[in-house]
Scaffold this active site. Structure first.
Site, PDB file in Angstrom:
ATOM      1  CG  ASN A  17      -2.353  -0.675   0.856  1.00  9.02           C
ATOM      2  OD1 ASN A  17      -2.943  -0.313  -0.215  1.00  9.02           O
ATOM      3  ND2 ASN A  17      -2.829  -1.631   1.537  1.00  9.02           N
ATOM      4  CG  LEU A  95      -0.448   4.158  16.243  1.00  6.78           C
ATOM      5  CD1 LEU A  95      -0.846   4.908  14.982  1.00  6.78           C
ATOM      6  CD2 LEU A  95       0.920   4.053  16.367  1.00  6.78           C
ATOM      7  CG  HIS A 111      -9.757  -2.499   8.779  1.00  6.58           C
ATOM      8  ND1 HIS A 111      -8.900  -2.953   9.595  1.00  6.58           N
ATOM      9  CD2 HIS A 111     -10.764  -3.089   8.850  1.00  6.58           C
ATOM     10  CE1 HIS A 111      -9.463  -4.109  10.296  1.00  6.58           C
ATOM     11  NE2 HIS A 111     -10.766  -4.076   9.739  1.00  6.58           N
ATOM     12  CG  ASP A 147      -9.414  -1.175  12.664  1.00  4.32           C
ATOM     13  OD1 ASP A 147      -8.323  -0.513  12.182  1.00  4.32           O
ATOM     14  OD2 ASP A 147      -9.477  -2.574  13.120  1.00  4.32           O
TER      15      ASP A 147
END
Length: 317
Positions: A17, A95, A111, A147
């Protein structure tokens, strides 16, 4: 074309990516550039690819380090690169809130599911097991919740009758490579678009007591109701190509000092005199809390004492 937004990409593996973002950035009309690829794994294959493409890299193993210490070291490297945005591309670390808050609204992740379905791992297995008709991918802003940030874009991918997790993942990855660069480009472009900038100023200016908005000389203008003006937003005024906020200041000395300290951002607005300063909003590095303070200070300079007194009293509690 405006100056390209600077982006740091965090990876933990092969960096496909990251590569998609990098190669998309080579297009002449792409609004961002990759200025750093960083990883928690020095052996990550994506670092070699980035280096071969001439992109600076940084690696710091996380083993043996406290999570916050590692995050702050990564943060320091990102900021030293001049990055204005962070893109997570297979960065396999949770994180800390401290790291996330420092990049609020400027850190994105991709995601491999159609969020809010299937946060976390094993997304393709879970979609197949549930009998879903589609898997897919989602680009979202990063928040402290895993997410769970605001979505910027999604691409559904059909699940075929004989799909395995691996076969579905392969097609979803193709969708990821296309979606991520589009969403990142849209995000960085929005941050410097006149409409977005005016909206950000409007939200803060109209939150001040008895503030209103009119159009003056073709510019959005903010003042105290039936009173003096305390801010303007100038866009390409007299063809200068800039989007800037104009606020009142103490006078010529402060104006000269601001311009001397940061001539790229500050300038003397034409026809407004020494008691105003123009600060560019289109450079992509706005501190909106600071801009809110500038607006409040400018508002105080024109507001009647009955209003400033009420505001002082409210601030005291």
């Amino acid at each position: 074309m405006p100056e390209r937004a600077k982006v740091a990409v965090l990876i933990s593996g092969s960096g496909t990516n990251m590569a998609a973002l990098l190669y998309a950035s080579r297009a002449e009309d792409c609004p961002y550039e990759i200025v750093l690829v960083a990883s928690n794994k020095p052996e990550a294959g994506g670092l070699k690819l980035a280096a071969a493409e001439g992109v600076p890299t940084f690696a710091l193993p996380h083993k043996g380090m406290a999570r916050l210490d590692h995050d702050m070291a990564m943060d320091a490297a990102i900021r030293a690169s001049g990055a204005q945005y962070v893109a997570l591309a297979g960065y396999m670390r949770i994180l800390t809130p401290e790291f996330v808050s420092g990049w609020e609204g400027r850190m994105v992740n991709i995601h491999p599911s159609l969020l809010p379905k299937y946060t976390g791992l094993h997304t393709h297995e879970r979609a197949i097991a549930a009998g879903d008709s589609h898997g897919g991918c989602t680009v979202h802003l990063v928040t402290a919740e895993l997410d769970d940030g605001p979505m910027l874009g999604q691409t559904p991918v059909s699940i075929l009758p004989d799909d395995t997790a691996d076969s579905l993942a392969g097609r979803v990855l193709i969708a990821e490579h296309q979606l991520y660069s589009r969403c990142l480009a849209a995000l960085v472009s929005r941050a410097t678009s006149p409409e977005h900038l005016v909206a950000q100023v409007r939200e803060r200016a109209l939150a001040l007591p008895e503030a209103d908005e009119v159009v003056s000389h073709g510019m959005p203008c903010f003042g105290v109701v039936k009173g003096k003006k305390f801010a303007y937003v100038s866009h390409d005024h007299h063809g200068d190509g800039k989007t800037a906020l104009l606020v009142k200041i103490s006078g010529a000395d402060e104006q000269a000092q601001l311009i001397e300290n940061d001539p790229e951002r500050y300038y003397r607005p034409a026809y407004f005199g020494d008691s105003w300063i123009a600060m560019r909003l289109d450079l992509g590095r706005n501190d909106w809390d600071e801009i809110g303070e500038w607006l409040a200070r400018s508002w105080r300079s024109v507001a009647p004492k009955k209003l400033t007194g009420l505001m002082d009293a409210a601030d005291a509690f």
